[in-house]
Write a protein that holds these residues in place. Structure first.
Motif, PDB file in Angstrom:
ATOM      1  N   LYS A 142       0.862  -1.183   0.000  1.00 26.36           N
ATOM      2  CA  LYS A 142       0.000   0.000   0.000  1.00 26.36           C
ATOM      3  C   LYS A 142       0.897   1.230   0.000  1.00 26.36           C
ATOM      4  O   LYS A 142       2.060   1.169   0.403  1.00 26.36           O
ATOM      5  N   VAL A 143       0.322   2.359  -0.392  1.00 26.61           N
ATOM      6  CA  VAL A 143       1.066   3.613  -0.316  1.00 26.61           C
ATOM      7  C   VAL A 143       0.828   4.237   1.052  1.00 26.61           C
ATOM      8  O   VAL A 143      -0.314   4.318   1.510  1.00 26.61           O
ATOM      9  N   GLU A 144       1.908   4.653   1.710  1.00 28.05           N
ATOM     10  CA  GLU A 144       1.773   5.291   3.024  1.00 28.05           C
ATOM     11  C   GLU A 144       1.014   6.606   2.885  1.00 28.05           C
ATOM     12  O   GLU A 144       1.119   7.315   1.886  1.00 28.05           O
ATOM     13  N   GLU A 145       0.237   6.947   3.903  1.00 24.83           N
ATOM     14  CA  GLU A 145      -0.639   8.120   3.863  1.00 24.83           C
ATOM     15  C   GLU A 145       0.133   9.391   4.178  1.00 24.83           C
ATOM     16  O   GLU A 145      -0.004   9.992   5.244  1.00 24.83           O
ATOM     17  N   LYS A 146       0.973   9.810   3.228  1.00 28.36           N
ATOM     18  CA  LYS A 146       1.716  11.055   3.364  1.00 28.36           C
ATOM     19  C   LYS A 146       1.265  12.033   2.296  1.00 28.36           C
ATOM     20  O   LYS A 146       0.757  11.645   1.247  1.00 28.36           O
ATOM     21  N   LEU A 147       1.476  13.332   2.558  1.00 29.58           N
ATOM     22  CA  LEU A 147       1.052  14.360   1.606  1.00 29.58           C
ATOM     23  C   LEU A 147       1.944  14.379   0.371  1.00 29.58           C
ATOM     24  O   LEU A 147       1.487  14.682  -0.725  1.00 29.58           O
ATOM     25  N   MET A 148       3.238  14.083   0.532  1.00 28.88           N
ATOM     26  CA  MET A 148       4.162  14.027  -0.600  1.00 28.88           C
ATOM     27  C   MET A 148       5.346  13.138  -0.222  1.00 28.88           C
ATOM     28  O   MET A 148       5.517  12.760   0.939  1.00 28.88           O
ATOM     29  N   ASP A 149       6.164  12.811  -1.226  1.00 37.89           N
ATOM     30  CA  ASP A 149       7.276  11.880  -1.022  1.00 37.89           C
ATOM     31  C   ASP A 149       6.799  10.578  -0.397  1.00 37.89           C
ATOM     32  O   ASP A 149       7.496   9.960   0.422  1.00 37.89           O
ATOM     33  N   GLU A 150       5.592  10.166  -0.775  1.00 41.14           N
ATOM     34  CA  GLU A 150       5.019   8.939  -0.228  1.00 41.14           C
ATOM     35  C   GLU A 150       5.672   7.719  -0.870  1.00 41.14           C
ATOM     36  O   GLU A 150       6.116   7.772  -2.011  1.00 41.14           O
ATOM     37  N   HIS A 151       5.726   6.637  -0.128  1.00 39.50           N
ATOM     38  CA  HIS A 151       6.349   5.405  -0.604  1.00 39.50           C
ATOM     39  C   HIS A 151       5.355   4.251  -0.570  1.00 39.50           C
ATOM     40  O   HIS A 151       4.433   4.247   0.231  1.00 39.50           O
ATOM     41  N   ILE A 152       5.593   3.289  -1.434  1.00 41.81           N
ATOM     42  CA  ILE A 152       4.848   2.040  -1.376  1.00 41.81           C
ATOM     43  C   ILE A 152       5.518   1.153  -0.334  1.00 41.81           C
ATOM     44  O   ILE A 152       6.713   0.892  -0.394  1.00 41.81           O
ATOM     45  N   ILE A 153       4.743   0.726   0.640  1.00 40.33           N
ATOM     46  CA  ILE A 153       5.255  -0.122   1.712  1.00 40.33           C
ATOM     47  C   ILE A 153       4.819  -1.556   1.436  1.00 40.33           C
ATOM     48  O   ILE A 153       3.626  -1.819   1.247  1.00 40.33           O
ATOM     49  N   VAL A 154       5.766  -2.476   1.410  1.00 40.98           N
ATOM     50  CA  VAL A 154       5.452  -3.873   1.143  1.00 40.98           C
ATOM     51  C   VAL A 154       5.902  -4.748   2.302  1.00 40.98           C
ATOM     52  O   VAL A 154       6.788  -4.385   3.081  1.00 40.98           O
ATOM     53  N   ASP A 155       5.294  -5.913   2.366  1.00 42.70           N
ATOM     54  CA  ASP A 155       5.608  -6.900   3.396  1.00 42.70           C
ATOM     55  C   ASP A 155       6.370  -8.038   2.747  1.00 42.70           C
ATOM     56  O   ASP A 155       5.785  -8.946   2.165  1.00 42.70           O
ATOM     57  N   GLY A 156       7.701  -7.975   2.814  1.00 43.69           N
ATOM     58  CA  GLY A 156       8.485  -9.043   2.210  1.00 43.69           C
ATOM     59  C   GLY A 156       9.754  -8.540   1.547  1.00 43.69           C
ATOM     60  O   GLY A 156      10.117  -7.362   1.634  1.00 43.69           O
ATOM     61  N   LYS A 157      10.416  -9.430   0.848  1.00 50.18           N
ATOM     62  CA  LYS A 157      11.705  -9.156   0.235  1.00 50.18           C
ATOM     63  C   LYS A 157      11.567  -8.258  -0.987  1.00 50.18           C
ATOM     64  O   LYS A 157      10.637  -8.401  -1.789  1.00 50.18           O
ATOM     65  N   VAL A 158      12.520  -7.331  -1.135  1.00 53.32           N
ATOM     66  CA  VAL A 158      12.537  -6.385  -2.251  1.00 53.32           C
ATOM     67  C   VAL A 158      13.854  -6.532  -3.010  1.00 53.32           C
ATOM     68  O   VAL A 158      14.911  -6.730  -2.400  1.00 53.32           O
ATOM     69  N   GLU A 159      13.768  -6.432  -4.325  1.00 53.72           N
ATOM     70  CA  GLU A 159      14.963  -6.567  -5.166  1.00 53.72           C
ATOM     71  C   GLU A 159      15.107  -5.325  -6.045  1.00 53.72           C
ATOM     72  O   GLU A 159      14.119  -4.712  -6.459  1.00 53.72           O
ATOM     73  N   LYS A 160      16.348  -4.951  -6.349  1.00 50.98           N
ATOM     74  CA  LYS A 160      16.620  -3.791  -7.197  1.00 50.98           C
ATOM     75  C   LYS A 160      16.717  -4.213  -8.662  1.00 50.98           C
ATOM     76  O   LYS A 160      17.242  -5.281  -8.982  1.00 50.98           O
ATOM     77  N   LEU A 161      16.214  -3.347  -9.550  1.00 52.50           N
ATOM     78  CA  LEU A 161      16.308  -3.566 -10.984  1.00 52.50           C
ATOM     79  C   LEU A 161      17.358  -2.637 -11.585  1.00 52.50           C
ATOM     80  O   LEU A 161      17.632  -1.563 -11.053  1.00 52.50           O
ATOM     81  N   GLU A 162      17.927  -3.038 -12.713  1.00 58.72           N
ATOM     82  CA  GLU A 162      18.976  -2.256 -13.361  1.00 58.72           C
ATOM     83  C   GLU A 162      18.415  -1.205 -14.315  1.00 58.72           C
ATOM     84  O   GLU A 162      18.994  -0.139 -14.492  1.00 58.72           O
ATOM     85  N   GLY A 163      17.288  -1.502 -14.959  1.00 58.78           N
ATOM     86  CA  GLY A 163      16.716  -0.584 -15.930  1.00 58.78           C
ATOM     87  C   GLY A 163      16.137   0.662 -15.274  1.00 58.78           C
ATOM     88  O   GLY A 163      15.800   0.665 -14.088  1.00 58.78           O
ATOM     89  N   ASP A 164      15.990   1.727 -16.071  1.00 46.69           N
ATOM     90  CA  ASP A 164      15.521   3.014 -15.555  1.00 46.69           C
ATOM     91  C   ASP A 164      14.055   3.269 -15.872  1.00 46.69           C
ATOM     92  O   ASP A 164      13.538   2.857 -16.924  1.00 46.69           O
TER      93      ASP A 164
END
Length: 267
Positions: A142-164
């Motif tokens: 879900k997206v955190e309830e912020k006015l700006m600079d909000e982030h998607i918060i997930v439950d679990g492992k996250v991986e980085k991608l190389e593409g832009d």
């Protein structure tokens, strides 16, 4: 291309961007959802013409708008991708996504922005360093309830991608100024009410906390020095100097001026 991703785009008066955004989204998805908040131009017409499903929802902020889409648009894919109307999924990123989502146990993928300003890729000044999460398993974020600079918060492992993920929304300096006046109002509201909220990017929260402990107005000068000299924004030529100058001496200075005015009015 995999049909197992739903792309969600939030819009208002994005007729100059929406077709390119949808075209790039089709590289990874068969279902593209546009959540419009009352466009007065041809945004919704062009979105439907290009194969997107359009829903209307009154604007309540980026976080609430996106979370509403998650809860109300009958999403039945494994993955969801959040795409802004002024962004484009690069071919390299699309190819990487189409491979990695098929065989993975991670719940989210982070990527970097490739920022364009005055039709030039701004490669330096810190614009290409931060990673942010845009692709995640439906039901796990879900997206955190912020006015700006909000982030998607997930439950679990996250991986980085190389593409832009390409950020390309330069409609002229007047439009840039108008947009950042709007951002400055959000920044003021968040400064007064949500400054202590955290999100998916702990480093960003720490940087923001340090920045606002510095002396008002002077910190805008330090911001320019850091991005233009330390992070080598000068390597992007005249466009890079204008970009860093506008970010610091215009936008950041404007935010400080609004904070100063607010404090005067509320003594």
């Amino acid at each position: 291309m995999t049909p197992d991703i739903t792309v969600i785009i939030l819009t208002k008066n994005e007729e100059k961007n929406i077709e390119a955004a949808i075209s790039s989204a089709k590289q990874i998805s068969n279902r593209i959802i546009v959540i419009d908040s009352g466009s007065e131009d041809n945004t919704t017409f062009l979105a439907e013409k290009n194969g997107a499903e359009v829903f209307f929802h009154e604007w309540l902020g980026h976080a609430k708008q996106f979370n509403w889409a998650l809860d109300n648009c009958d999403i039945n894919t494994t993955w969801v991708f959040r795409l802004d109307a002024d962004e484009r999924i690069s071919k390299e990123l699309a190819q990487e996504i189409n491979i990695k989502v098929k065989n993975t146990e991670v719940v989210g993928f982070e990527m970097r922005w490739r920022v364009y300003f005055m039709n030039k890729w701004i490669k330096h000044g810190g614009t290409h360093k931060p990673y942010f999460l845009r692709l995640f398993r439906f039901g796990r974020g879900k997206v955190e309830e912020k006015l700006m600079d909000e982030h998607i918060i997930v439950d679990g492992k996250v991986e980085k991608l190389e593409g832009d993920l390409i950020h390309y929304d330069y409609k002229g300096i007047d439009a840039w100024l108008s947009k950042h006046i709007w951002y400055s109002n959000l920044e003021l509201s968040m400064y007064n009410s949500q400054m202590n909220m955290t999100g998916g990017n702990v480093k960003q929260k720490r940087k923001r906390s340090i920045y606002y402990k510095l002396p008002p107005f002077f910190r805008a000068r330090l911001y320019f020095f850091f991005r233009y000299y330390i992070q080598m924004g000068f390597l992007d030529g005249r466009e890079g100097k204008i970009f860093c100058f506008m970010q610091a001496y215009w936008y950041r200075y404007l935010v400080d001026a609004k904070i100063f005015e607010y404090n005067l009015q509320n003594k």
